[in-house]
Design an enzyme around this catalytic site. Structure first.
Site, PDB file in Angstrom:
ATOM      1  N   HIS A  26       6.411  23.597   2.362  1.00  0.00           N
ATOM      2  CA  HIS A  26       7.357  23.461   1.228  1.00  0.00           C
ATOM      3  C   HIS A  26       8.202  24.725   1.367  1.00  0.00           C
ATOM      4  CE1 HIS A  26       7.359  21.694  -3.110  1.00  0.00           C
ATOM      5  NE2 HIS A  26       8.262  22.102  -3.072  1.00  0.00           N
ATOM      6  N   ARG A  59       8.585  15.256  -2.808  1.00  0.00           N
ATOM      7  CA  ARG A  59       7.047  15.679  -3.231  1.00  0.00           C
ATOM      8  C   ARG A  59       5.929  14.718  -2.495  1.00  0.00           C
ATOM      9  NH1 ARG A  59       8.976  19.644  -5.143  1.00  0.00           N
ATOM     10  NH2 ARG A  59       9.041  20.296  -7.134  1.00  0.00           N
ATOM     11  N   GLU A  74      -1.228  20.036  -1.595  1.00  0.00           N
ATOM     12  CA  GLU A  74      -0.708  21.147  -1.043  1.00  0.00           C
ATOM     13  C   GLU A  74      -1.680  22.419  -1.799  1.00  0.00           C
ATOM     14  OE1 GLU A  74       3.501  21.960  -2.059  1.00  0.00           O
ATOM     15  OE2 GLU A  74       4.028  20.092  -1.179  1.00  0.00           O
TER      16      GLU A  74
HETATM   17  P1  NAD Z   1      17.981  15.113  -8.901  1.00  0.00           P
HETATM   18  O1  NAD Z   1      17.424  14.689 -10.172  1.00  0.00           O
HETATM   19  O2  NAD Z   1      19.647  15.780  -8.835  1.00  0.00           O
HETATM   20  O3  NAD Z   1      18.166  13.700  -8.388  1.00  0.00           O
HETATM   21  C1  NAD Z   1      16.988  12.928  -7.989  1.00  0.00           C
HETATM   22  C2  NAD Z   1      17.672  11.229  -8.043  1.00  0.00           C
HETATM   23  O4  NAD Z   1      16.577  10.504  -7.567  1.00  0.00           O
HETATM   24  C3  NAD Z   1      18.544  11.001  -9.007  1.00  0.00           C
HETATM   25  O5  NAD Z   1      19.694  10.215  -8.754  1.00  0.00           O
HETATM   26  C4  NAD Z   1      17.480   9.744  -9.850  1.00  0.00           C
HETATM   27  O6  NAD Z   1      18.185   8.710 -10.247  1.00  0.00           O
HETATM   28  C5  NAD Z   1      16.885   9.351  -8.524  1.00  0.00           C
HETATM   29  N1  NAD Z   1      15.586   8.795  -8.555  1.00  0.00           N
HETATM   30  C6  NAD Z   1      14.645   9.004  -9.499  1.00  0.00           C
HETATM   31  N2  NAD Z   1      13.509   8.009  -9.177  1.00  0.00           N
HETATM   32  C7  NAD Z   1      13.896   7.419  -8.152  1.00  0.00           C
HETATM   33  C8  NAD Z   1      13.103   6.102  -7.522  1.00  0.00           C
HETATM   34  N3  NAD Z   1      11.906   5.764  -7.883  1.00  0.00           N
HETATM   35  N4  NAD Z   1      13.628   5.741  -6.311  1.00  0.00           N
HETATM   36  C9  NAD Z   1      14.889   5.951  -6.076  1.00  0.00           C
HETATM   37  N5  NAD Z   1      15.631   7.139  -6.723  1.00  0.00           N
HETATM   38  C10 NAD Z   1      15.086   7.640  -7.578  1.00  0.00           C
HETATM   39  O7  NAD Z   1      17.109  15.809  -8.193  1.00  0.00           O
HETATM   40  P2  NAD Z   1      17.316  16.824  -6.601  1.00  0.00           P
HETATM   41  O8  NAD Z   1      17.797  18.254  -7.101  1.00  0.00           O
HETATM   42  O9  NAD Z   1      18.108  16.210  -5.860  1.00  0.00           O
HETATM   43  O10 NAD Z   1      16.028  17.103  -6.065  1.00  0.00           O
HETATM   44  C11 NAD Z   1      14.951  15.889  -5.812  1.00  0.00           C
HETATM   45  C12 NAD Z   1      13.854  16.240  -5.366  1.00  0.00           C
HETATM   46  O11 NAD Z   1      13.509  17.120  -4.298  1.00  0.00           O
HETATM   47  C13 NAD Z   1      13.032  16.985  -6.485  1.00  0.00           C
HETATM   48  O12 NAD Z   1      12.702  16.336  -7.751  1.00  0.00           O
HETATM   49  C14 NAD Z   1      12.068  17.738  -5.936  1.00  0.00           C
HETATM   50  O13 NAD Z   1      10.983  16.942  -6.014  1.00  0.00           O
HETATM   51  C15 NAD Z   1      12.464  17.936  -4.450  1.00  0.00           C
HETATM   52  N6  NAD Z   1      12.697  19.311  -4.170  1.00  0.00           N
HETATM   53  C16 NAD Z   1      11.990  19.760  -2.852  1.00  0.00           C
HETATM   54  C17 NAD Z   1      12.430  21.102  -2.626  1.00  0.00           C
HETATM   55  C18 NAD Z   1      11.735  21.592  -1.416  1.00  0.00           C
HETATM   56  O14 NAD Z   1      11.674  22.945  -1.168  1.00  0.00           O
HETATM   57  N7  NAD Z   1      11.207  21.000  -0.613  1.00  0.00           N
HETATM   58  C19 NAD Z   1      13.244  21.724  -3.306  1.00  0.00           C
HETATM   59  C20 NAD Z   1      13.909  21.204  -4.328  1.00  0.00           C
HETATM   60  C21 NAD Z   1      13.778  20.052  -4.846  1.00  0.00           C
END
Ligand code: NAD
Length: 351
Positions: free
Chosen positions: A300, A239, A268
């Protein structure tokens, strides 16, 4: 109640959304109205006769938007994405349910991350342009072997773990940080959990895979950048607000940051996913970022694979069916979900 009685107002529709949802909806039969505007307080009234709204990452579902939706008796906000930082969950609590797609294809994002890293490292984006101008020189394209370098992963959830899995073949030292470490995954994918500061100090490449929360906005800022190795590569497919972009620009200007791959950006809305090719860019920060040859910005699109789109459509429509036909929300989120066991969803957000 039949599926066709349930009306979904689908905001921020792009042609590829319509294609994937229409295809999957053949198995459900909901009544979907496709709308072009994104969902926010100025467009929420377009959900006049809807039972549910479907929104994407750049919708802004604040208290005012929620008020307008609930006034119109909309019962469900079905996000067709994983992140939910764009919903005022406190305002939604007790008034309207919110569901999301917690997982579709973590490999879509993980594999894309590798693409950004190698493109920046070996300057493939610049080479493509140069060769098209009949310039076949390679000056300025010197990269480095990934083998033996250190990569730091921040956030080892579904995507961070998938990334740790796909990066294994490169022979790198893999460090990771997560507020909830997963020691089993560390063993399986050969990475080591270390404190965040160590990631900053020792990594040649840092890749962000944590969600945006109130606690980690601006995680990459002047002071964290100061700790980093000279010439560090920063990758953000998570993000935009995780990075304070003005500090990133200073780091790029000084040469402290060697390169940045950004699939997401703080502001964005109005740019990403839109064709602005015949308009001026009014966002000076974005415009400045785009001047650096060692910055690769994409709009994105890390999620954008056939598999991910099909999975997003299926889970979203399944969420709607679960809510209206079964009275359950297995992919529900609420303001209580930020910690501990959630009393509303009766679901452990870490489960
Ligand atoms: P997820 O919930 O499976 O994993 C997120 C992980 O981050 C968890 O293990 C959590 O404990 C950890 N976390 C939370 N706060 C944290 C911090 N301050 N420091 C370190 N770790 C922390 O989520 P995911 O499916 O792996 O997705 C991660 C992120 O990717 C989403 O939240 C979204 O913002 C982003 N995303 C981007 C796209 C894209 O197209 N660019 C697509 C999907 C998701």
């Amino acid at each position: 109640m039949n599926h066709s009685d349930i009306r979904i107002a689908f905001f921020d529709t792009k042609p590829y959304d319509r294609k994937s949802f229409d295809q999957v909806n053949q198995d459900f039969g909901f009544s979907i109205s496709y709308l072009e505007p994104r969902l926010d307080s100025s467009t929420a009234s377009m959900a006049e006769n809807a039972d549910a709204v479907c929104a994407f990452v750049n919708g802004s579902i604040d208290a005012e938007a929620i008020r307008k939706l609930t006034e119109r008796n909309v019962k469900l906000i079905a996000l067709r994405c994983a992140g939910f930082n764009n919903v005022d969950l406190a305002a939604a609590y007790g008034k309207i349910d919110v569901v999301r797609v917690p997982s579709y294809s973590p490999f879509a994002i993980a594999e894309y991350t590798i693409g950004l890293i190698q493109c920046l490292n070996r300057k493939i984006h610049r080479a493509y342009c140069r060769v098209r101008e009949n310039n076949f020189t390679i000056n300025g394209f010197l990269g480095y072997d990934l083998r033996g370098k250190t990569i730091g992963i921040i956030g080892t959830g579904k995507i961070g773990k998938a990334f740790a899995e796909v990066i294994q073949g490169f022979g790198m030292r893999v460090l990771a940080y997560d507020v909830y470490p997963d020691p089993e995954a560390a063993k399986k994918f050969h990475f080591e959990y270390v404190p965040l500061e160590q990631i900053f100090r020792e990594s040649d490449i840092i890749s962000l895979h944590c969600p945006l929360t109130a606690d980690n906005a601006g995680l990459i800022n002047e002071s964290s950048i100061a700790m980093m190795k000279d010439g560090v590569m920063l990758i953000n497919t998570s993000r935009g607000k995780l990075i304070r972009t003005k500090d990133l620009i200073e780091g790029l200007k000084s040469g402290k940051i060697g390169s940045a791959g950004l699939d997401v950006y703080e502001e964005e809305t109005g740019y990403f996913f839109e064709d602005r090719s015949d308009a001026a860019i009014h966002d000076d920060v974005l415009a400045r970022l785009m001047t650096f040859p060692n910055v690769l910005i994409t709009s994105h699109q890390a999620f954008f694979t056939e598999e991910a789109l099909a999975s997003i459509a299926r889970t979203t429509l399944q969420n709607v069916e679960d809510f209206f036909m079964r009275g359950i929300t297995p992919n529900g989120i609420c303001s209580q979900c930020s910690g501990g066991k959630c009393p509303r969803c009766r679901k452990d957000p870490k489960a």
